[in-house]
Design a protein around this motif. Structure first.
Motif, PDB file in Angstrom:
ATOM      1  N   GLU A 308      10.230   5.242   5.756  1.00 25.49           N
ATOM      2  CA  GLU A 308      10.975   5.678   6.934  1.00 25.49           C
ATOM      3  C   GLU A 308      10.287   6.882   7.582  1.00 25.49           C
ATOM      4  O   GLU A 308      10.207   6.976   8.812  1.00 25.49           O
ATOM      5  CB  GLU A 308      12.413   6.037   6.548  1.00 25.49           C
ATOM      6  CG  GLU A 308      13.248   6.672   7.649  1.00 25.49           C
ATOM      7  CD  GLU A 308      13.455   5.769   8.867  1.00 25.49           C
ATOM      8  OE1 GLU A 308      13.931   6.287   9.897  1.00 25.49           O
ATOM      9  OE2 GLU A 308      13.150   4.561   8.799  1.00 25.49           O
ATOM     10  N   ALA A 309       9.778   7.788   6.762  1.00 29.96           N
ATOM     11  CA  ALA A 309       9.072   8.949   7.308  1.00 29.96           C
ATOM     12  C   ALA A 309       7.845   8.532   8.098  1.00 29.96           C
ATOM     13  O   ALA A 309       7.578   9.055   9.193  1.00 29.96           O
ATOM     14  CB  ALA A 309       8.669   9.891   6.173  1.00 29.96           C
ATOM     15  N   LEU A 310       7.095   7.573   7.583  1.00 30.91           N
ATOM     16  CA  LEU A 310       5.910   7.103   8.296  1.00 30.91           C
ATOM     17  C   LEU A 310       6.286   6.291   9.526  1.00 30.91           C
ATOM     18  O   LEU A 310       5.556   6.297  10.533  1.00 30.91           O
ATOM     19  CB  LEU A 310       5.016   6.287   7.360  1.00 30.91           C
ATOM     20  CG  LEU A 310       4.363   7.084   6.229  1.00 30.91           C
ATOM     21  CD1 LEU A 310       3.482   6.178   5.379  1.00 30.91           C
ATOM     22  CD2 LEU A 310       3.542   8.252   6.780  1.00 30.91           C
ATOM     23  N   ARG A 311       7.426   5.608   9.480  1.00 30.91           N
ATOM     24  CA  ARG A 311       7.898   4.897  10.670  1.00 30.91           C
ATOM     25  C   ARG A 311       8.215   5.892  11.782  1.00 30.91           C
ATOM     26  O   ARG A 311       7.832   5.694  12.956  1.00 30.91           O
ATOM     27  CB  ARG A 311       9.138   4.067  10.349  1.00 30.91           C
ATOM     28  CG  ARG A 311       9.585   3.173  11.509  1.00 30.91           C
ATOM     29  CD  ARG A 311      11.005   2.647  11.313  1.00 30.91           C
ATOM     30  NE  ARG A 311      11.996   3.714  11.356  1.00 30.91           N
ATOM     31  CZ  ARG A 311      12.424   4.276  12.487  1.00 30.91           C
ATOM     32  NH1 ARG A 311      11.943   3.891  13.664  1.00 30.91           N
ATOM     33  NH2 ARG A 311      13.346   5.233  12.444  1.00 30.91           N
ATOM     34  N   LEU A 312       8.903   6.974  11.418  1.00 31.89           N
ATOM     35  CA  LEU A 312       9.216   8.013  12.395  1.00 31.89           C
ATOM     36  C   LEU A 312       7.946   8.607  12.982  1.00 31.89           C
ATOM     37  O   LEU A 312       7.824   8.810  14.190  1.00 31.89           O
ATOM     38  CB  LEU A 312      10.061   9.109  11.751  1.00 31.89           C
ATOM     39  CG  LEU A 312      11.509   8.768  11.402  1.00 31.89           C
ATOM     40  CD1 LEU A 312      12.128   9.886  10.578  1.00 31.89           C
ATOM     41  CD2 LEU A 312      12.315   8.521  12.664  1.00 31.89           C
ATOM     42  N   LEU A 313       6.996   8.875  12.102  1.00 31.53           N
ATOM     43  CA  LEU A 313       5.731   9.456  12.554  1.00 31.53           C
ATOM     44  C   LEU A 313       4.995   8.506  13.483  1.00 31.53           C
ATOM     45  O   LEU A 313       4.484   8.909  14.535  1.00 31.53           O
ATOM     46  CB  LEU A 313       4.865   9.792  11.339  1.00 31.53           C
ATOM     47  CG  LEU A 313       3.559  10.527  11.593  1.00 31.53           C
ATOM     48  CD1 LEU A 313       3.824  11.914  12.155  1.00 31.53           C
ATOM     49  CD2 LEU A 313       2.762  10.645  10.290  1.00 31.53           C
TER      50      LEU A 313
END
Length: 326
Positions: A308-313
């Motif tokens: 999810e963090a990489l999706r946001l990024l």
């Protein structure tokens, strides 16, 4: 330990696997660090996809930057058990885990007064800014610095470093909320590329002269735009290609306008000129001690939410750094 691993290449949401991993052991010159925070970077996405310039052997653990506490140290290590440190783990043995190792050349003190998230996102981001603006861009006090994607990780650092060097800083960002973030970072002027003609606005702000130094982590169309607003004898700093397309620089245009297109591959200095890394980190630490910089962390997520963090990024909806906390 618990951590993330990648056994096949693809989109992070498809290939990242969370589970038990062997505890790493520090070798000579290395420290074993209990990770307090790990920063997420765009190269973490690329390395999962197999599109990064460095390609670790499968399976690997991503995570370029960490901050944490030393729990074991090998002979010749740069820190002792109990020290709080930050740095970059070896490629493929990254920080998306509860424990990680740091080589001696990549072990630096966690500055006093800095949160774990700030410390985790300090090293690569601010080193890149100092390398780009001081070494490669030769930015001088009184010059105009244009920072693209100024609300992002490296962009936000460049705004702060540029102001500390005495430059007039113009930042670009998309949307009112991100523009407010850039103003909060200290930019003298902010251009909303979602609502304004960037070329016309920058020319207006500079009396038609353009920017002496352009900090470009986006590439593609943004590089093409930058060529139109770089000043006579200006410098366009090529930081990366977050926009996806690698632009071409017509050499006839470079000649006619007398500007420079300058590559900024910070990581290569670790091989070609290692003493520079210590030198630049001393600059970063001094900037923090004077509170001339204040690393921006927009989101902290639990370690088990790495996809999810990489999706946001990757969605480019974030500002500053996104970090994971074990």
């Amino acid at each position: 330990m618990k951590g993330w691993s990648v056994a096949r290449l693809g989109e992070p949401s498809d290939v990242l696997e969370f589970g038990e991993l062997p505890d790493p052991e520090p070798g000579p010159g290395q420290v074993l660090v209990r990770v307090h925070a790990v920063a997420c970077n765009f190269p973490d996405i690329l390395v999962c996809q197999g599109r990064y310039q460095e390609k670790p052997e499968l399976p690997f653990t991503p995570g370029l930057e960490i901050a944490g506490e030393v729990v074991a140290a090998g002979e010749g290590a740069r820190a002792a058990v109990g020290d709080r440190v930050l740095g970059t783990p070896p490629m493929g043995r990254g920080g998306y885990a509860e424990l990680a190792v740091l080589d001696a050349a990549s072990t630096f003190p966690w500055p006093d007064g800095m949160t774990a998230g700030q410390a985790a996102g300090l090293f690569v981001t601010y080193q890149t800014g100092v390398c780009a603006l001081v070494r490669r861009g030769r930015l001088q006090a009184g010059e105009t610095l244009l920072v693209h994607a100024a609300a992002g990780g490296v962009g936000s650092a460049a705004v702060q470093i540029g102001k500390a060097l005495g430059a007039r800083v113009i930042g670009t960002a998309g949307g009112a909320a991100k523009c407010d973030v850039v103003r909060g970072l200290g930019a003298d002027e902010v251009v909303d590329y979602a609502a304004e003609d960037v070329v016309a606005r920058v020319k207006e702000l500079t009396g038609g002269r353009g920017a002496d130094v352009v900090f470009d982590p986006v590439g593609g169309d943004i590089f093409d735009l930058s060529r139109r607003i770089v000043a006579f004898e200006g410098r366009i700093l090529v930081i990366g290609f977050a926009g996806g397309r690698i632009a071409e620089a017509p050499t006839n245009h470079v000649l006619v306008k007398n500007y420079e297109v300058v590559g900024v591959h910070w990581g290569f200095y670790r091989t070609m000129d290692p003493p520079r890394i210590d030198e630049w980190q001393a600059v970063v630490e001094d900037l923090w001690a004077r509170r001339a910089i204040d690393p921006l962390v927009s989101a902290e997520l639990p370690l088990d939410q790495a996809p999810e963090a990489l999706r946001l990024l990757g969605s480019r909806g974030t500002t500053g750094k996104v970090v994971l906390v074990p």
